[in-house]
Design an enzyme around this catalytic site. Structure first.
Site, PDB file in Angstrom:
ATOM      1  N   GLY A 123       0.822  -1.202   0.000  1.00 33.65           N
ATOM      2  CA  GLY A 123       0.000   0.000   0.000  1.00 33.65           C
ATOM      3  C   GLY A 123       0.862   1.260   0.000  1.00 33.65           C
ATOM      4  O   GLY A 123       0.536   2.253  -0.666  1.00 33.65           O
ATOM      5  N   THR A 124       1.948   1.218   0.730  1.00 31.88           N
ATOM      6  CA  THR A 124       2.828   2.387   0.819  1.00 31.88           C
ATOM      7  C   THR A 124       3.382   2.745  -0.561  1.00 31.88           C
ATOM      8  O   THR A 124       3.397   3.926  -0.946  1.00 31.88           O
ATOM      9  CB  THR A 124       3.985   2.096   1.811  1.00 31.88           C
ATOM     10  OG1 THR A 124       3.414   1.737   3.071  1.00 31.88           O
ATOM     11  CG2 THR A 124       4.899   3.289   1.972  1.00 31.88           C
ATOM     12  N   ASN A 179      -7.570   3.807   9.386  1.00 27.67           N
ATOM     13  CA  ASN A 179      -7.085   2.550   9.940  1.00 27.67           C
ATOM     14  C   ASN A 179      -7.263   2.450  11.446  1.00 27.67           C
ATOM     15  O   ASN A 179      -7.407   1.369  11.993  1.00 27.67           O
ATOM     16  CB  ASN A 179      -5.606   2.333   9.579  1.00 27.67           C
ATOM     17  CG  ASN A 179      -4.763   3.565   9.768  1.00 27.67           C
ATOM     18  OD1 ASN A 179      -5.055   4.631   9.214  1.00 27.67           O
ATOM     19  ND2 ASN A 179      -3.716   3.461  10.559  1.00 27.67           N
ATOM     20  N   GLN A 207      -7.665   0.261   3.904  1.00 31.49           N
ATOM     21  CA  GLN A 207      -8.556  -0.344   4.908  1.00 31.49           C
ATOM     22  C   GLN A 207      -9.960  -0.576   4.379  1.00 31.49           C
ATOM     23  O   GLN A 207     -10.730  -1.331   4.966  1.00 31.49           O
ATOM     24  CB  GLN A 207      -8.621   0.540   6.168  1.00 31.49           C
ATOM     25  CG  GLN A 207      -7.310   0.632   6.923  1.00 31.49           C
ATOM     26  CD  GLN A 207      -6.857  -0.707   7.515  1.00 31.49           C
ATOM     27  OE1 GLN A 207      -7.642  -1.652   7.659  1.00 31.49           O
ATOM     28  NE2 GLN A 207      -5.577  -0.800   7.852  1.00 31.49           N
ATOM     29  N   SER A 213      -3.910  -2.932  -0.465  1.00 28.68           N
ATOM     30  CA  SER A 213      -2.791  -3.790  -0.094  1.00 28.68           C
ATOM     31  C   SER A 213      -3.273  -5.200   0.214  1.00 28.68           C
ATOM     32  O   SER A 213      -4.255  -5.375   0.938  1.00 28.68           O
ATOM     33  CB  SER A 213      -2.120  -3.176   1.139  1.00 28.68           C
ATOM     34  OG  SER A 213      -1.030  -3.951   1.538  1.00 28.68           O
ATOM     35  N   GLY A 214      -2.534  -6.203  -0.297  1.00 28.74           N
ATOM     36  CA  GLY A 214      -2.955  -7.590  -0.151  1.00 28.74           C
ATOM     37  C   GLY A 214      -3.072  -8.071   1.279  1.00 28.74           C
ATOM     38  O   GLY A 214      -4.018  -8.771   1.633  1.00 28.74           O
ATOM     39  N   HIS A 215      -2.110  -7.658   2.128  1.00 28.89           N
ATOM     40  CA  HIS A 215      -2.082  -8.279   3.459  1.00 28.89           C
ATOM     41  C   HIS A 215      -3.194  -7.805   4.378  1.00 28.89           C
ATOM     42  O   HIS A 215      -3.335  -8.310   5.491  1.00 28.89           O
ATOM     43  CB  HIS A 215      -0.694  -8.121   4.112  1.00 28.89           C
ATOM     44  CG  HIS A 215      -0.361  -6.757   4.624  1.00 28.89           C
ATOM     45  ND1 HIS A 215      -0.442  -6.430   5.951  1.00 28.89           N
ATOM     46  CD2 HIS A 215       0.070  -5.635   3.997  1.00 28.89           C
ATOM     47  CE1 HIS A 215      -0.057  -5.175   6.131  1.00 28.89           C
ATOM     48  NE2 HIS A 215       0.256  -4.664   4.964  1.00 28.89           N
ATOM     49  N   THR A 238      10.464  -7.536 -12.034  1.00 32.76           N
ATOM     50  CA  THR A 238       9.801  -8.830 -12.257  1.00 32.76           C
ATOM     51  C   THR A 238       8.656  -8.997 -11.260  1.00 32.76           C
ATOM     52  O   THR A 238       8.806  -8.704 -10.069  1.00 32.76           O
ATOM     53  CB  THR A 238      10.821  -9.978 -12.115  1.00 32.76           C
ATOM     54  OG1 THR A 238      11.845  -9.751 -13.082  1.00 32.76           O
ATOM     55  CG2 THR A 238      10.188 -11.334 -12.365  1.00 32.76           C
ATOM     56  N   CYS A 283       5.096   4.564  21.391  1.00 33.59           N
ATOM     57  CA  CYS A 283       6.230   4.986  22.214  1.00 33.59           C
ATOM     58  C   CYS A 283       7.189   5.817  21.373  1.00 33.59           C
ATOM     59  O   CYS A 283       7.783   5.322  20.425  1.00 33.59           O
ATOM     60  CB  CYS A 283       6.935   3.756  22.761  1.00 33.59           C
ATOM     61  SG  CYS A 283       8.084   4.166  24.057  1.00 33.59           S
TER      62      CYS A 283
HETATM   63  N1  PLP Z   1      -2.700   3.060   4.306  1.00 31.91           N
HETATM   64  C1  PLP Z   1      -3.418   2.617   5.343  1.00 31.91           C
HETATM   65  C2  PLP Z   1      -4.727   3.282   5.662  1.00 31.91           C
HETATM   66  C3  PLP Z   1      -2.964   1.556   6.123  1.00 31.91           C
HETATM   67  O1  PLP Z   1      -3.691   1.124   7.147  1.00 31.91           O
HETATM   68  C4  PLP Z   1      -1.726   0.959   5.786  1.00 31.91           C
HETATM   69  C5  PLP Z   1      -1.168  -0.137   6.603  1.00 31.91           C
HETATM   70  O2  PLP Z   1      -1.447  -0.253   7.772  1.00 31.91           O
HETATM   71  C6  PLP Z   1      -1.019   1.453   4.677  1.00 31.91           C
HETATM   72  C7  PLP Z   1      -1.529   2.503   3.966  1.00 31.91           C
HETATM   73  C8  PLP Z   1       0.286   0.851   4.246  1.00 31.91           C
HETATM   74  O3  PLP Z   1       0.078  -0.385   3.627  1.00 31.91           O
HETATM   75  P1  PLP Z   1       1.301  -1.419   3.487  1.00 31.91           P
HETATM   76  O4  PLP Z   1       1.518  -1.992   4.847  1.00 31.91           O
HETATM   77  O5  PLP Z   1       0.816  -2.437   2.518  1.00 31.91           O
HETATM   78  O6  PLP Z   1       2.456  -0.649   2.986  1.00 31.91           O
END
Ligand code: PLP
Length: 393
Positions: free
Chosen positions: A71-72, A150, A178, A198-200, A236, A324
């Site tokens: 996602g990032t 999130n 999310q 994002s897949g995870h 790739t 923290c």
């Molecule tokens: N954007 C949101 C709203 C998220 O909650 C997250 C991950 O927690 C991300 C972006 C980043 O995704 P990734 O962990 O796949 O880089």
């Protein structure tokens, strides 16, 4: 001890069907999809099928899907691409409650000369639409607003916001990391130009992300190299990850109703019982426009970290609303932006559920949480004073 996982906004379990779908592509079918031979060609066809499954989840066309690593990466690519395609404009509109994938990038871009406007939210985490409208200017290259938060699950009116941007010739990106899989998304019915997920977060493995780019949108790649992803992202392909993601998107599309019925019912059971059985508790965020799986609850007079540690003793996984920083606990920027009082923000816990949670698990959490909060409050130096002052006044 078994794990009781209520931290699905952090990451999710890989679904058994997803694992099964991806394994042959880690083992037997290891060909490169760009190769000329049929060993690679088989893999290329599977990627095409996964692209279609991924597109279907969000009502997109397969050619509008770019596979990334996370996602990032998708967020970074979208915002940088918008700036590259609008070289005369240096203004970015975003919100105060974005994930660091957008927030920290914007802070970085401000050092490179961009002007950033962070739209405020109210006490319930809702976007200030008046400030948003006023912020859009002739210099605005891109708006980046998350679809769902999130930490609180609060949903932003991204469709309205995107339409307002389009009317002014401004590109609109949404971080739907999310939202995807948890609420229905149909890109054909929005004016959103770019969308990340994002897949995870939806039962695929880590290391695979998606950037949707609407057909006709000017695009500038972030990773430059090979011709993969039709020249829009070199490198790739993460073949097993892509195939896993395709399967996960198919499952998510089939389960989105379950998210909004069964998962929501479990979330509500957890939330309502906590509010009834534990005093001095409060939900953070608007409860109407919210993801079905998320609740963020503040427990006054205790620290979130303490709750997490004690829940951990029973295998219960959740997250706290403070982090923290340099040795001291700092409430999250999301809760700070919402004006949540310091002590409430400190004692906040996010529970995020999935279709794999059960009623028995929720009841177990409540059974353990009531005495945990009671114990922590009795240990708190302030608790007796507070109770005393409540009686006196
Ligand atoms: N954007 C949101 C709203 C998220 O909650 C997250 C991950 O927690 C991300 C972006 C980043 O995704 P990734 O962990 O796949 O880089």
């Amino acid at each position: 001890m078994t794990t009781l996982y209520l931290d699905n906004n952090a990451t999710t379990m890989v679904a058994p069907e997803v694992l099964e779908a991806m394994l042959p592509y880690l083992k037997d079918h290891y060909g490169n999809p760009s190769s000329m031979h049929s060993f690679g060609g088989h893999v290329a066809r599977k990627i095409a099928a996964a692209r279609e499954e991924t597109a279907n989840l969000i009502g997109a066309d397969p050619e509008e899907i770019i596979f990334t690593s996370c996602g990032t990466e998708s967020d970074n690519t979208a915002i940088r691409s918008a700036l590259a395609s609008m070289p005369d404009r240096r203004h970015i509109v975003t919100s105060r409650v974005e994930h660091p994938a957008v927030k920290v990038l914007c802070e970085h871009l401000s050092k490179e000369g961009c002007r950033i406007t962070e739209i405020a939210v109210d006490g319930q985490g809702r976007l200030d639409m008046e400030q948003y409208e006023k912020s859009l200017s002739k210099d605005t290259a891109v708006v980046s607003l998350m679809w769902a938060n999130n930490e609180t699950g609060v949903i932003f009116p991204v469709k309205t916001a995107a339409q307002m941007a389009r009317e002014r010739g401004i590109l609109f990106h949404t971080d739907a990391v999310q939202a995807a899989g948890k609420i229905p998304i149909d890109m054909k019915r929005t004016a959103i130009d770019m969308l990340s997920f994002s897949g995870h977060k939806l039962h695929a493995p880590k290391g695979i992300g998606v950037l949707y780019v609407r057909r006709g949108t000017k695009f500038s790649p972030f990773l430059i190299g090979g011709h993969q992803e039709r020249g829009r992202r070199g490198g790739t392909e993460s073949v097993a990850g892509i195939i896993a993601l395709g399967k996960a998107c198919s499952l998510a599309a089939a389960n989105v109703n379950l998210e909004n019925s069964a998962v929501k019912a479990l979330r509500d059971r957890l939330e309502q019982t906590i509010l009834q059985r534990i005093s001095d508790t409060k939900i953070n965020g608007n409860t109407k426009e919210r993801l079905p799986n998320t609740t963020n609850i503040s427990f006054e007079f205790v620290e979130g970290e303490g709750i997490l540690l004690m829940m951990n003793e029973y295998g219960i996984c959740a997250s706290s609303g403070s982090a923290c920083t340099s040795g001291s606990l700092q409430p999250s920027h999301v809760l700070r932006a919402m004006g949540v009082p310091f002590t409430m923000a400190h004692g906040s816990i996010r529970f995020s559920l999935s279709i794999y949670n059960t009623e028995a698990e929720i009841d177990f959490v409540i059974e353990k949480l009531v005495p945990i909060i009671d114990r922590l409050r009795r240990l708190s130096p302030y608790w007796d004073d507070v109770k005393q002052s409540c009686v006196l006044h």
